[in-house]
Scaffold this motif. Structure first.
Motif, short mmCIF file in Angstrom:
data_model
loop_
_atom_site.label_atom_id
_atom_site.label_comp_id
_atom_site.label_asym_id
_atom_site.label_seq_id
_atom_site.Cartn_x
_atom_site.Cartn_y
_atom_site.Cartn_z
N PHE A 1 0.82 -1.22 0.00
CA PHE A 1 0.00 0.00 0.00
C PHE A 1 0.85 1.27 0.00
N ALA A 2 2.16 1.11 0.16
CA ALA A 2 3.05 2.28 0.18
C ALA A 2 3.36 2.69 -1.26
N PRO A 3 3.63 3.99 -1.48
CA PRO A 3 4.02 4.39 -2.84
C PRO A 3 5.40 3.82 -3.17
N ALA A 4 5.62 3.62 -4.46
CA ALA A 4 6.92 3.06 -4.88
C ALA A 4 8.03 4.03 -4.53
N PRO A 5 9.07 3.56 -3.84
CA PRO A 5 10.17 4.47 -3.52
C PRO A 5 10.95 4.85 -4.77
N ALA A 6 11.70 5.95 -4.66
CA ALA A 6 12.51 6.39 -5.80
C ALA A 6 13.65 5.40 -6.03
N GLY A 7 14.10 5.31 -7.26
CA GLY A 7 15.28 4.49 -7.57
C GLY A 7 15.00 3.01 -7.68
N ILE A 8 13.75 2.67 -7.95
CA ILE A 8 13.43 1.24 -8.13
C ILE A 8 14.09 0.76 -9.42
N ARG A 9 14.84 -0.32 -9.31
CA ARG A 9 15.44 -0.88 -10.52
C ARG A 9 15.61 -2.37 -10.34
N PRO A 10 15.63 -3.10 -11.46
CA PRO A 10 15.77 -4.56 -11.35
C PRO A 10 17.22 -4.94 -11.09
N GLU A 11 17.48 -6.25 -11.06
CA GLU A 11 18.85 -6.73 -10.93
C GLU A 11 19.67 -6.27 -12.14
N TRP A 12 20.98 -6.25 -12.00
CA TRP A 12 21.85 -5.66 -13.03
C TRP A 12 21.66 -6.28 -14.40
N TYR A 13 21.33 -7.59 -14.44
CA TYR A 13 21.24 -8.25 -15.76
C TYR A 13 19.95 -7.89 -16.49
N PHE A 14 19.02 -7.18 -15.83
CA PHE A 14 17.83 -6.69 -16.54
C PHE A 14 17.89 -5.18 -16.75
#
Lengths: 415, 364
Positions: free
Chosen positions: B277-290
């Motif tokens: 229910f929390a807003p997505a935090p800044a800097g969301i990114r996948p693992e390096w290979y994606f």
């Protein structure tokens, strides 16, 4: 101006079907044009009200001689002393107002009449604030609108338009430094810098429509509307009867009025502390204040040490979130200790301080254990790496030995 | 059959029933080409070694991990704080997963540059690319399992991308999530993929890959073959056992040392528990290979002419993947000549793209 005059003479009579007030005034210039342009965004305009609802007249007629005639009820510019009653014709009418906002209050005029502004206006002083001075005239927006002059974030500046004006305030013999002082307060920081709309501004303590300065005896109650527990402790404290007898205004004695700074331990003891204003350092009160200050400093330092070591462990990759969560209990005890200061009794402060020190001790121990574990891991890593490197060296020697004895064979390579 | 004379009775009994002599004979006769690029051969073995570590540490983590939204985070927290050496097992599992994918990428590009995909090794190449795809699947499904904030929102982004695939996208996203959005059902489902479906597929494909590698032997680069032909003598080789085996073992130990250092000095962070229910935090990114495809999709405008930008991006990735997977089939022209420039150019551009866009995706 010539264009406007031509318009009025020749074209205005043709603008009969719509709102002739807006159509004509929009074609004018300067102060006569301004209301027509501003009214487009006015909440009254968006809810279907027009110029004639306040100014009278007949907007259906394009002829200024008719539309602005006394025969059609035209009032012209509203006198400042008549503004509150004019606004109240609708705003005190619950049947009308609740059609638009079912929960809107309708006692603004009654409140205004109890205010210093309202009383002075009733006495014939037209210079005091009335509805339009705070809400605007032709560009009135809902209070919650960010551009409304009475939006919580803009209210202090709106009050300051008059109350920070030394010339205007000198007539009433009241201070004009409140706004400057307020801007140095924790309340301003919370409101303007953190954007906390629930933080107190002028109206929170003085009221809005019934604006009145809190009296000496009611200051604690005013502060207590937000700082409930502080008020309860103060009322039971030995200071309450003394301050009342002295005619001192509760919270203000220590914290001040508009320039309310962040409370700090330095307020309790040492030169320039607020306690030292009344208590000599070697008096019972002075010693109690020093002890309270020392206990709070002790807890603050202990919690600070725990925070530092846990952060160091976390940055080293150790999982210390449980201890960091536990440390919040310690900070909560610090808040309780600071609250307990308002009981002005050392025993009341000692209890949460002790509980906080227990938490600080446990979390510090967790931090020490985490750093010890980190050292153990790195020691284990060194041993493992040494073993791995030794094995690799052994393998290399074994390969050399095998190849020196037999040599790599040759044959047909795979393709 | 080798003589059983003079051996302990148990060894003799086992040798007779397990055909040790056949294995011994196979190992004794197996040869590996020896040349200046031999070191690149070790990366396949390193990938296999790291996969073995993944299996072992994964089984240990299974003893404590609980795959539900209410308990997953707490169970991982318990593993890293309460279980003896749990932090090490979890950290090794996470780091070796990443190193395995890195080793697999190096192995794949070395196969391209050494031209090891050539006839008759086309199916070996296809099985290898399939294994890399499965490894990426392990990474994607395993990333969500600690149920922390970063992994939760990265999975949301990942499954949103899947939803943009034409025709099957919405169904695919719903299948992956087990519902309309990422939630407890997604976690349970990803756990199932991670510990059952993907290991089963990987085991099968890995056996095929290893069988083919053994069947056709290790390939030599064309230039080495030419040198050997020009010299007229036998191609330089070394016995698989013990010469190559011991070298490979050294490489495994080196990988183990790197893994140990990473796991002990930079233990894998647990982060904060996911709050849907929390807003997505800044800097969301996948693992390096994606990161490279993630950043590319971010750069593509939402609409390009009359098409959705994300759709075009996915279409581009699909075509690129198809081009890459079918590499052995277009690497030679009709006359049998090798398209050297096209091959090398494709591989170099792909490496440059992956490196640049991954770096940009990480830093921006």
């Amino acid at each position: 101006m010539r264009t406007a005059a031509l318009f009025l003479l020749f074209l205005a009579p043709l603008a009969a079907a719509g709102n002739s007030c807006l159509e004509c005034h929009a074609a004018l210039e300067g102060r006569l044009q301004k209301p027509a342009l501003a009214f487009k965004i006015d909440i009254h305009s968006t809810r279907g009200f027009g110029c004639t609802d306040c100014h009278g007249g007949d907007a259906a007629s394009g002829d200024p001689a008719v539309s602005m005639s006394r025969a059609r009820g035209y009032k012209g510019k509203i006198a400042r002393t008549a503004v509150p009653d004019l606004c109240a014709r609708c705003h005190s009418d619950s049947n009308l107002i609740h059609k638009f906002k079912p929960q809107q209050r309708v006692d603004q005029l009654a409140q205004y009449r109890t205010s210093v502004h309202g009383k002075r206006l009733a006495a014939g002083d037209a210079a005091v604030a009335n509805c339009v001075d705070c809400h605007g005239v032709h560009d009135i927006r809902e209070v919650r609108h960010a551009l409304s002059p009475v939006h919580p974030l803009r209210l202090p500046e709106t009050c300051a338009r008059c109350h920070a004006d030394a010339g205007r305030m000198s007539k009433y013999k009241i201070e004009h430094t409140q706004f400057d002082e307020y801007r140095q307060s924790v309340h301003w920081t919370a409101l303007a810098k953190r954007g906390d709309l629930s933080a107190p501004s002028c109206a929170s303590c003085h009221g809005n429509h019934g604006a009145t300065p809190p009296q000496v005896n009611s200051v604690a109650a005013v502060c207590g509307t937000c700082h409930v527990l502080f008020e309860e402790l103060y009322k039971k404290s030995p200071h309450q009867p003394v301050f009342t007898a002295m005619g001192a205004a509760g919270c203000i004695v220590c914290h001040g009025k508009h320039k309310i700074e962040k409370p700090a331990v330095k307020m309790l003891s040492g030169d320039g502390s607020v306690c030292a204003q009344c208590h000599e350092a070697d008096s019972a009160g002075g010693r109690a204040a020093a002890e309270i200050a020392n206990r709070i400093k002790e807890l603050d330092a202990a919690l600070g040490r725990s925070e530092e070591i846990l952060e160091r462990a976390r940055q080293s990759g150790m999982e210390v979130s449980e201890a960091q969560l536990q440390l919040m209990d310690g900070r909560e005890n610090m808040i309780k200790a600071r609250l307990a200061v308002h009981a002005f009794q050392t025993a009341a402060v000692a209890k949460p301080v002790q509980a906080g020190l227990v938490v600080a001790g446990k979390t510090y121990a967790a931090g020490v254990a985490a750093l010890k574990e980190r050292t153990f891991r790195r020691f284990g890593l060194s041993i493992s790496l040494a073993a791995i490197l030794a094995t690799m060296a052994g393998l290399w020697l074994a390969i050399r030995s095998i190849e020196n004895h037999r040599g790599p064979r040759s044959g047909t390579g795979g393709s | 059959m080798a003589s059983l004379k003079g051996k302990p009775p148990l060894i003799g009994w086992l040798e007779e029933r397990l055909a040790f002599d056949a294995i011994q004979s196979f190992v004794a006769h197996k040869r590996v080409p020896k040349h200046s690029a031999t070191m690149w051969y070790y990366f396949g073995g390193i990938t296999l070694f790291l996969f073995g570590i993944q299996v072992a540490t994964g089984i240990l983590l299974l003893l404590y991990y609980r795959p539900s939204a209410a308990e997953a985070y707490e169970s991982v927290q318990f593993i890293v704080t309460r279980v003896e050496f749990g932090w090490l097992i979890r950290s090794i599992h996470s780091w070796s997963g990443n190193l395995m994918i890195l080793a697999a990428f190096i192995h794949m590009f070395s196969v391209v540059f050494l031209r090891s995909y050539r006839r008759p090794r086309e199916i070996t190449w296809l099985s290898g690319v399939g294994l890399l795809g499965l490894a990426l699947g392990f990474g994607f499904s395993g990333y969500l399992l600690p149920w922390n904030t970063i992994s939760y929102f990265a999975t949301k982004v990942g499954t949103d991308m899947a939803a943009a695939v034409p025709l099957i996208g919405p169904t695919l996203a719903r299948f992956l999530r087990g519902g309309d959005d990422v939630g407890g059902a997604t976690l349970t489902r990803f756990f199932g993929f991670h510990v059952a479906v993907l290991p089963a597929l990987t085991t099968g494909l890995l056996l095929v890959h290893l069988f083919l590698v053994q069947s056709f032997g290790i390939s030599s680069p064309p230039r080495v073959e030419e040198q050997n032909r020009a010299s007229g003598g036998p191609a330089p080789e070394m016995p698989f056992f013990p010469n190559f085996f011991l070298r490979e073992l050294m490489a495994w130990y080196a990988a183990l040392a790197v893994l140990g250092m990473l796991a002990a000095i930079f233990p894998w962070e647990l982060g904060e528990k996911a709050d849907p229910f929390a807003p997505a935090p800044a800097g969301i990114r996948p693992e390096w290979y994606f990161l490279a495809p993630f950043y590319t999709l971010k750069l593509i405008p939402s609409h390009v002419w009359m098409f959705e930008g994300e759709l075009l991006g996915l279409l581009g990735f699909g075509l690129l993947a198809a081009w890459w997977v079918t590499l052995p089939f277009w690497a030679n022209d009709r006359s049998g000549g090798e398209r050297t420039r096209l091959l090398t150019g494709t591989a170099v551009v792909l490496i440059a793209y992956l490196a640049t866009f991954s770096a940009l995706g990480y830093w921006k």
